[in-house]
Design a protein around this motif. Structure first.
Motif, PDB file in Angstrom:
ATOM      1  N   ILE A 580       0.914  -1.394   0.095  1.00 21.10           N
ATOM      2  CA  ILE A 580       0.199   0.176  -0.208  1.00 21.10           C
ATOM      3  C   ILE A 580       0.827   0.998   0.134  1.00 21.10           C
ATOM      4  O   ILE A 580       1.930   1.376   0.918  1.00 21.10           O
ATOM      5  CB  ILE A 580      -0.789  -0.122   1.041  1.00 21.10           C
ATOM      6  CG1 ILE A 580      -1.871  -1.293   1.101  1.00 21.10           C
ATOM      7  CG2 ILE A 580      -1.847   1.483   1.011  1.00 21.10           C
ATOM      8  CD1 ILE A 580      -2.625  -1.398   2.433  1.00 21.10           C
ATOM      9  N   GLU A 581       0.614   2.252  -1.057  1.00 20.44           N
ATOM     10  CA  GLU A 581       1.225   3.564  -1.109  1.00 20.44           C
ATOM     11  C   GLU A 581       0.640   4.405  -0.148  1.00 20.44           C
ATOM     12  O   GLU A 581      -0.549   4.748  -0.179  1.00 20.44           O
ATOM     13  CB  GLU A 581       1.499   3.811  -2.498  1.00 20.44           C
ATOM     14  CG  GLU A 581       2.144   5.111  -2.548  1.00 20.44           C
ATOM     15  CD  GLU A 581       3.706   4.733  -2.937  1.00 20.44           C
ATOM     16  OE1 GLU A 581       4.492   5.755  -2.784  1.00 20.44           O
ATOM     17  OE2 GLU A 581       3.856   3.555  -3.158  1.00 20.44           O
ATOM     18  N   MET A 582       1.549   4.925   0.728  1.00 24.52           N
ATOM     19  CA  MET A 582       1.045   6.017   1.626  1.00 24.52           C
ATOM     20  C   MET A 582       2.073   7.267   2.088  1.00 24.52           C
ATOM     21  O   MET A 582       3.046   7.107   1.724  1.00 24.52           O
ATOM     22  CB  MET A 582       0.474   5.607   2.910  1.00 24.52           C
ATOM     23  CG  MET A 582       1.298   4.827   3.949  1.00 24.52           C
ATOM     24  SD  MET A 582       0.426   4.127   5.247  1.00 24.52           S
ATOM     25  CE  MET A 582      -0.817   3.273   4.598  1.00 24.52           C
ATOM     26  N   ASP A 583       1.801   8.361   2.557  1.00 23.41           N
ATOM     27  CA  ASP A 583       2.437   9.377   3.203  1.00 23.41           C
ATOM     28  C   ASP A 583       2.942   9.134   4.640  1.00 23.41           C
ATOM     29  O   ASP A 583       2.484   7.862   5.286  1.00 23.41           O
ATOM     30  CB  ASP A 583       1.908  10.631   2.868  1.00 23.41           C
ATOM     31  CG  ASP A 583       0.551  10.880   3.646  1.00 23.41           C
ATOM     32  OD1 ASP A 583       0.135   9.997   4.219  1.00 23.41           O
ATOM     33  OD2 ASP A 583      -0.096  11.809   3.235  1.00 23.41           O
ATOM     34  N   GLY A 584       3.812  10.094   5.127  1.00 20.47           N
ATOM     35  CA  GLY A 584       4.191   9.902   6.476  1.00 20.47           C
ATOM     36  C   GLY A 584       3.169  10.060   7.552  1.00 20.47           C
ATOM     37  O   GLY A 584       3.164   9.244   8.482  1.00 20.47           O
ATOM     38  N   VAL A 634       6.600   4.082   1.657  1.00 19.96           N
ATOM     39  CA  VAL A 634       6.498   5.588   1.797  1.00 19.96           C
ATOM     40  C   VAL A 634       7.608   6.061   0.772  1.00 19.96           C
ATOM     41  O   VAL A 634       8.716   5.866   0.785  1.00 19.96           O
ATOM     42  CB  VAL A 634       6.794   5.921   3.225  1.00 19.96           C
ATOM     43  CG1 VAL A 634       6.838   7.314   3.532  1.00 19.96           C
ATOM     44  CG2 VAL A 634       5.589   5.064   4.178  1.00 19.96           C
ATOM     45  N   GLU A 635       7.121   7.123  -0.076  1.00 16.87           N
ATOM     46  CA  GLU A 635       7.931   7.760  -1.023  1.00 16.87           C
ATOM     47  C   GLU A 635       8.624   8.875  -0.060  1.00 16.87           C
ATOM     48  O   GLU A 635       7.995   9.693   0.855  1.00 16.87           O
ATOM     49  CB  GLU A 635       7.295   8.468  -1.985  1.00 16.87           C
ATOM     50  CG  GLU A 635       8.167   8.362  -3.415  1.00 16.87           C
ATOM     51  CD  GLU A 635       9.103   9.668  -3.280  1.00 16.87           C
ATOM     52  OE1 GLU A 635      10.078   9.570  -4.144  1.00 16.87           O
ATOM     53  OE2 GLU A 635       8.489  10.624  -2.761  1.00 16.87           O
ATOM     54  N   GLN A 636       9.962   9.177  -0.191  1.00 16.20           N
ATOM     55  CA  GLN A 636      10.777   9.942   0.470  1.00 16.20           C
ATOM     56  C   GLN A 636      10.234  11.577   0.625  1.00 16.20           C
ATOM     57  O   GLN A 636      10.047  12.147   1.677  1.00 16.20           O
ATOM     58  CB  GLN A 636      12.260   9.830   0.250  1.00 16.20           C
ATOM     59  CG  GLN A 636      13.294  10.862   1.128  1.00 16.20           C
ATOM     60  CD  GLN A 636      14.581  10.939   0.488  1.00 16.20           C
ATOM     61  OE1 GLN A 636      14.811  10.344  -0.453  1.00 16.20           O
ATOM     62  NE2 GLN A 636      15.557  11.556   1.290  1.00 16.20           N
ATOM     63  N   SER A 642      11.014  14.790  10.147  1.00 19.94           N
ATOM     64  CA  SER A 642      10.809  14.379  11.373  1.00 19.94           C
ATOM     65  C   SER A 642      10.229  13.173  11.462  1.00 19.94           C
ATOM     66  O   SER A 642      10.711  12.200  12.291  1.00 19.94           O
ATOM     67  CB  SER A 642       9.638  15.177  12.150  1.00 19.94           C
ATOM     68  OG  SER A 642       8.374  15.415  11.428  1.00 19.94           O
ATOM     69  N   VAL A 643       9.261  12.638  10.439  1.00 21.63           N
ATOM     70  CA  VAL A 643       9.157  11.233  10.342  1.00 21.63           C
ATOM     71  C   VAL A 643      10.184  10.191   9.924  1.00 21.63           C
ATOM     72  O   VAL A 643      10.227   9.079  10.657  1.00 21.63           O
ATOM     73  CB  VAL A 643       7.814  11.107   9.099  1.00 21.63           C
ATOM     74  CG1 VAL A 643       7.494   9.644   9.076  1.00 21.63           C
ATOM     75  CG2 VAL A 643       6.671  12.057   9.533  1.00 21.63           C
ATOM     76  N   LEU A 644      10.844  10.860   9.349  1.00 17.12           N
ATOM     77  CA  LEU A 644      12.145   9.916   8.801  1.00 17.12           C
ATOM     78  C   LEU A 644      13.119   9.526  10.092  1.00 17.12           C
ATOM     79  O   LEU A 644      13.664   8.674  10.207  1.00 17.12           O
ATOM     80  CB  LEU A 644      12.777  10.536   7.645  1.00 17.12           C
ATOM     81  CG  LEU A 644      12.161  10.788   6.414  1.00 17.12           C
ATOM     82  CD1 LEU A 644      12.926  11.443   5.116  1.00 17.12           C
ATOM     83  CD2 LEU A 644      11.802   9.282   5.643  1.00 17.12           C
TER      84      LEU A 644
END
Length: 827
Positions: A580-584, A634-636, A642-644
């Protein structure tokens, strides 16, 4: 030395007669002995030559050899009513092709609950698509106790069409040993067409401006350089060459044919001339294209146009005719004059499916609750009406032996004799592990084998049946009540649950005869069965060929227990196996709501990184091997720094396995086997299916990531790896300067010796002109104006800020005073 006397007249006549001896002068035994070395096709050709050789070809000894080579001695003698061995052989061959047995070899594959779009049955492969994924399963891997499932995941949208074309017609053909191999061609809603071979994408064809809806049923052209056609939602027909090289297929597009106004629905190649292509669009406009003619003018290739009433269903070309099924009728059109020759069938109600068998002048149409069989020579009324279906009949197959029918609302597949329309069998395509009924979503038939696909809200099921070595005939009582008899006898089943904790494989070698009452009783014993069922792979060794059957029908052998599938394939499926593709922000929400004992695999990647593209392919394969683990990508650029940093991501690509208690980051080689070991070590789970290692070495566009120089020309390497070429050139120059330090001074001396000196007067005039330009333009005045404008904007902004601050302060003070006055008044 004396010469020998000349031959006499009697000797001359004897030698002449002996030289004129024909093959028919030999005795029958000698001819039968010689014919015993021929194959079945040669024997059939010999039987058609003359009556004398026909008697030789019908000899029992020849057909006994054919029978022993194909079946056992006991099976070949199971037709005592036949007068000869040849008749017994042909009777069994016909019965097998008509599925007149109840004990085929059966293999079941359970998948995720997603509709099946397409299904193909090749020589040793079962090919099916769900959404944007194409799966290929090897049939011979069933006996090994482990699934051999290959996933093709380069498409990014739903698969719309699947075709198999001969490998010999492509540029991938290398040796005579590959002559019988096929390549897989798929079209998708992602505007692309892909050619697959050996489990990898070899070509990617792009050119349509919308989803690609269909592909031609055969290749176009004669001799070398054959092409195939594609039709799309952009209302264009495009011609592609299979002999082009290069993975991107830039040179593969040969022509674009315009003329249709609506999306293309179906395409078929003419039988009398393989360069003619027939296409039909959603508005039922039929066009014929000559693919050899020039396409410089948009519609110059179109050699015929007509229209038919109704919504298009399907069409089939035979010789110079094309049979078009639309609305509730089937119309035959002559491709030479584009005139409607006759109406082949007029169905009662709406048509849902259509198949034609021109060799026997038969047409089959599927409607609601029934199927009609038509003789095109007498199209006024149907030759047979086949009842007994449930809902719309959406799937048809017809060959010289049988007619197979099924629908999305019917849990049974029905088999009928082609010549008589008599029902020979009825096969159950549902699952006993599902509480809801499963209809037939897709179907494929190849000789004595059939594969069906069905899907419910809980699971998907692929069921494969092989009647090649079946022994137990359908009795007359069973043929009259197909729905109330058990579907198979001597059941051989392979269960693979791709969304359970472990794959469960069972090969029961005993006879199974289970009535419907016994099956209902066993559902009550489910709790006892679950405690007895093993959680690892079980292989009950016994084969169908070793079972001895003395009569033409097998007596029922009742058992009280059969392995229930619910333990092996739980009905509550939390998620699918696709990443599944999602954001931070969404990632934080998903992980915070995850249960303690549920694992989630997270891939952080960059879309511009070629190494990330390779890891994404391996990550999709891991989703198939570990479907009980949720896979998230998750795409960078879509995640805040902060999430990374919260997850300890300092470089991409990176893979983490997270649950509510622990976060584990992977460090090690980027191979699929290393990832599998990391999953097993972290979660304690085993993969439910094995995937080949080389599947993860290809990017989305089909490029090999680990072998960028193999099989490419210098021009392709220069265009694709430009930075690598510059780096290699820089290293070469540095090495040259190190070993030859005087090369620069020699080059400078060579330049001044042979290159003519520049006219410095021209530079002087240019400098003079530049000075005049600077004198005309006052750059100091421009800079002062720009600086004054910026200062004015800054003051205006500060003034506006003070106004907003004062207004907000007054509002806040007013609200505070009013809020305090309420309790004072009350008190």
């Amino acid at each position: 030395m004396a010469e020998p006397p000349p031959p006499s007249i009697d000797q001359t006549s004897t030698s002449t007669s002996s030289s004129n001896t024909a093959i028919t002068d030999l005795n029958i035994d000698s001819l039968v002995h010689c014919a015993s070395y021929l194959n079945l096709r040669d024997i059939s050709n010999m039987a058609m030559s003359c009556n004398h050789l026909k008697r030789v070809a019908y000899s029992d000894s020849i057909w006994q050899r054919f029978s022993r080579e194909r079946w056992s001695e006991q099976i070949s003698s199971s037709f005592p009513q036949a007068s000869s061995v040849r008749e017994a052989y042909l009777a069994r061959h016909t019965a097998l092709n008509q599925f007149k047995f109840i004990d085929p070899v059966v293999a079941d594959l359970y998948t995720v609950a997603q509709p099946f779009n397409h299904l193909l049955l090749n020589d040793n492969d079962i090919i099916f698509s769900q959404g944007s994924l194409v799966d290929v399963m090897r049939i011979d891997s069933f006996s090994g106790g482990r699934a051999s499932l290959l996933r093709l995941s380069d498409h990014r949208a739903r698969i719309t069409c699947i075709r198999l074309f001969p490998l010999v017609e492509t540029s991938l053909y290398r040796s005579e040993a590959q002559r019988n191999d096929n390549v897989l061609v798929t079209s998708s809603c992602d505007h692309s067409i892909r050619l697959w071979w050996k489990g990898t994408c070899q070509r990617c064809f792009r050119g349509h401006n919308g989803p690609v809806s269909t592909l031609s049923d055969k290749l176009l052209g004669d001799g070398s350089g054959k092409i195939f056609a594609s039709g799309g939602e952009d209302a264009t027909v495009r011609l592609w060459s299979l002999s082009s090289t290069g993975k991107r297929g830039q040179q593969a597009l040969k022509a674009t044919l315009y003329g249709h106004e609506k999306p293309i629905v179906s395409m078929s190649v003419a039988g009398h001339k393989t360069s003619l292509l027939v296409s039909i669009s959603k508005n039922s406009k039929v066009r014929v294209w000559d693919t050899i003619a020039s396409s410089a003018v948009r519609s110059s290739c179109c050699v015929g146009v007509t229209s038919v009433p109704g919504v298009p269903v399907d069409m089939k070309c035979h010789e110079s005719l094309v049979y078009v099924a639309t609305g509730s009728s089937v119309v035959a059109i002559d491709l030479r004059s584009m005139q409607k020759v006759f109406t082949a069938a007029i169905h009662q109600g709406e048509l849902y499916s259509f198949k034609a068998l021109p060799s026997k002048s038969l047409i089959c149409t599927g409607g609601t609750d029934r199927v009609m069989l038509w003789d095109i020579r007498r199209s006024s009324e149907p030759m047979r009406v086949l009842d007994g279906h449930t809902g719309a009949v959406t799937h048809l197959h017809v060959d010289p032996y049988k007619l197979v029918t099924g629908g999305v609302e019917d849990s049974y597949i029905h088999i009928w004799e082609t010549d008589t329309g008599i029902q020979t069998n009825s096969l159950f395509c549902g699952s006993y592990a599902s509480s809801s009924s499963l209809g037939c979503s897709a179907m494929a038939v190849n000789g004595c084998r059939i594969v069906t696909a069905s899907c419910s809200e809980e699971l998907g099921l692929i069921r494969y049946r092989d009647f090649s070595n079946a022994t137990c005939h359908v009795s007359s009582d069973e043929s009259t009540s197909m729905h109330f008899r058990p579907p198979e006898h001597n059941l051989h089943v392979w269960y693979a649950c791709r969304h359970g904790a472990k794959a469960e494989m069972v090969w029961p070698g005993y006879s199974v005869w289970l009535s419907w009452r016994e099956r209902e009783r066993e559902r009550g014993e489910r709790s006892n069965l679950q405690t007895k069922a093993a959680s690892s792979i079980r292989h009950v060794s016994s084969s169908l060929s070793s079972s001895t059957v003395s009569t033409s029908t097998c007596p029922p052998q009742s058992i009280t227990v059969i392995h229930d599938l619910q333990f092996q394939c739980p009905l509550t499926i939390s998620s699918s196996s696709s990443p599944i593709e999602m954001d931070g922000e969404s990632l934080d929400g998903v992980l915070s709501s995850t249960q303690t004992n549920v694992y989630t695999a997270v891939l952080f990647y960059s879309s511009s990184c070629p190494f990330s593209n390779g890891i994404r392919t391996k990550f999709a394969a891991l989703g198939t091997m570990f479907p009980q683990i949720r896979h998230v990508m998750v795409e960078q650029s879509s995640a805040m720094p902060s999430v990374l940093s919260r997850y300890g991501i300092h470089s991409v690509p990176s893979i983490l396995i997270v649950n509510r208690m622990v976060k584990t980051r992977y460090h090690g080689p980027k191979s699929l086997s290393s990832f599998v070991q990391f999953y097993m070590r972290t979660t304690g789970l085993d993969p439910v299916v094995d995937l080949p290692e080389d599947q993860g070495n290809y990017s989305e566009s089909g490029h090999v990531l680990l072998q960028p120089w193999k099989g490419n020309s210098a021009k392709e390497i220069l265009m694709r790896e430009l930075y690598l070429v510059f780096s290699a050139l820089f290293l070469f120059l540095r090495v040259s300067l190190y070993f030859f330090p005087r090369i620069i001074s020699n080059l400078i001396a060579l330049w001044f010796a042979f290159v003519p000196h520049l006219n410095m007067g021209i530079l002087g005039e240019l400098s003079h002109l530049l000075g005049r330009v600077l004198h005309v333009i006052d750059f100091q005045k421009l800079w002062s104006k720009l600086k004054r404008c910026k200062t004015r904007n800054l003051h205006n902004g500060a003034r506006n800020a003070r106004v907003w601050a004062s207004s907000l302060a007054s509002v806040s003070l007013g609200e505070t005073s009013s809020g305090r006055s309420v309790p004072l008044g009350d008190s």
